[in-house]
Write an enzyme that holds these catalytic residues in place. Structure first.
Site, PDB file in Angstrom:
ATOM      1  N   CYS A 122       6.357 -87.445  -6.402  1.00 22.47           N
ATOM      2  CA  CYS A 122       5.287 -86.534  -5.969  1.00 22.47           C
ATOM      3  C   CYS A 122       3.909 -87.191  -6.012  1.00 22.47           C
ATOM      4  CB  CYS A 122       5.277 -85.280  -6.828  1.00 22.47           C
ATOM      5  SG  CYS A 122       6.863 -84.466  -6.862  1.00 22.47           S
ATOM      6  N   HIS A 247      -1.328 -81.368  -7.236  1.00 23.35           N
ATOM      7  CA  HIS A 247       0.041 -81.339  -6.721  1.00 23.35           C
ATOM      8  C   HIS A 247       0.597 -79.937  -6.983  1.00 23.35           C
ATOM      9  CE1 HIS A 247       4.191 -81.916  -6.000  1.00 23.35           C
ATOM     10  NE2 HIS A 247       4.546 -82.055  -7.263  1.00 23.35           N
ATOM     11  N   ASN A 277       7.358 -76.443  -3.874  1.00 26.69           N
ATOM     12  CA  ASN A 277       6.959 -77.809  -4.213  1.00 26.69           C
ATOM     13  C   ASN A 277       7.474 -78.751  -3.124  1.00 26.69           C
ATOM     14  OD1 ASN A 277       6.774 -80.412  -5.223  1.00 26.69           O
ATOM     15  ND2 ASN A 277       7.555 -79.907  -7.254  1.00 26.69           N
TER      16      ASN A 277
END
Ligand code: ACO
Length: 320
Positions: A122, A247, A277
């Site tokens: 990520c 994030h 996500n």
């Protein structure tokens, strides 16, 4: 020329355009409750997620190309102006060649373009930002095309309720140029496969394996540390910052980070509710949403902060 020995200062980065691409199909929490023993109330309370996109006819590559085209059209950027293509992804269509190489062909960019993928889970998009900054001054073309693209539905175990409700597919793209703008980034890597991993090619059980509560605790600390250190080292406070783009892993994680900066909560952008996500795509998707909403203004300072498997984490200060 113009560089002072070993302590030369690189220019900063300016965001010149953003874009995104999303699959047509979306899965609501109600849809997830037909796959695993879960419910809308649990998912919303624990994560802030209401729905997430899932590829049916799209792929990591087609989303990446779509996001790149969207950014180029939005910014009026021509293929011959792009000298670097970086793609951050865990879920490429091919182990090789890289997604970035295929994008070079799809977009009709010249063969002299440097194109490669970045693997940092990520945190990949943020690592691509720092990489672009280092390379841009050596390139003969003004722009770098940075893409985060994920088809996470490829590596999700749809029988594991602890992970499958969290993730979504999508892509975001950002075009940057070297500019006399403030830019500062700190990044970290810690060799750890216990908290978060996905086995590689040819291995059994190729899906996301995660210790959710361990990642949760790490994420809150890492993002808070990143923001605090970058602000302190640049002599800034949160009053100088217009937006904080975290994030988007879990709205509750962002909520804990917000609490560390009382009175500044509204600066934290949150769009996880309808994306889930999206790993390396989450920060460029958020930047595009902010940009297209007209909320990114020249002269503003923004912070982008993220974490991911590795464990890796990074925080970047940009001036628009
Ligand atoms: N629906 C209903 N119940 C569930 C679900 C679900 N979808 N998932 C887990 N539960 C249950 C568990 O079985 C457990 O039940 P028990 O108490 O009877 O054993 C209970 O809920 C609590 O489980 P926890 O795992 O403790 O729940 P928690 O509050 O920690 O939330 C979550 C879990 C949402 C995964 C959270 O830990 C989290 O968001 N962690 C961070 C995840 C993350 O950011 N990952 C990054 C990945 S990024 C990358 O690099 C790919």
């Amino acid at each position: 020329m113009g560089r002072k020995g070993t302590d030369f200062e690189l220019k900063g980065l300016k965001i010149v355009a953003t874009g995104k691409a999303l699959p047509k199909h979306s899965l609501t929490n109600e849809d997830m409750s037909k796959l695993v023993d879960t419910n809308d109330e649990w998912i919303v309370t624990r994560t802030g997620i209401h729905s997430r996109f899932q590829c049916r006819e799209e792929s990591c590559l087609s989303l990446a190309v779509g996001a790149a085209r969207n950014a180029m059209e939005s910014g009026g950027i021509r293929p011959e102006q792009i000298g670097l293509v970086l793609v951050a992804s865990q879920t490429a269509d091919y182990a090789f060649p890289s997604t970035a190489c295929m994008i070079q062909k799809e977009l009709g960019l010249g063969e002299e373009v440097m194109a490669f993928d970045i693997s940092a889970a990520c945190t990949g998009f943020l690592f691509s930002l720092g990489t672009a900054r280092g390379l841009l001054e050596a390139l003969k073309k003004p722009y770098a095309l940075l893409i985060g693209s994920e088809q996470l539905s490829r590596i999700i175990d749809y029988t594991d309720r602890g992970t499958c409700i969290l993730f979504g597919d999508g892509a975001g793209a950002v075009i940057v140029e070297a500019a006399e703008k403030e830019f500062y980034q700190k990044s970290w890597s810690r060799g750890d496969i216990g908290a978060l991993s996905c086995p590689g090619l040819g291995k059994e059980g190729q899906h996301i394996q995660m210790n959710g509560s361990e990642v949760f605790r790490f994420a809150v600390t890492a993002m808070q540390q990143g923001i605090s250190e970058v602000l302190a080292e640049k002599g800034l406070t949160m009053d100088d910052i217009a937006h904080v783009v975290c994030h988007q892993a879990n709205a509750r994680i962002i909520g804990h980070v917000q609490k560390k900066f009382p009175g500044q909560e509204e600066k934290f952008f949150i769009n996880i509710d309808h994306y889930g996500n999206t790993s390396a795509a989450s920060i460029p998707l958020a930047l595009d949403d902010l940009n297209k909403a007209g909320r990114l203004k020249p002269g503003q300072k923004i912070i982008c902060v993220g974490f991911g498997a590795g464990l890796t984490w990074s925080c970047a200060l940009l001036e628009l």
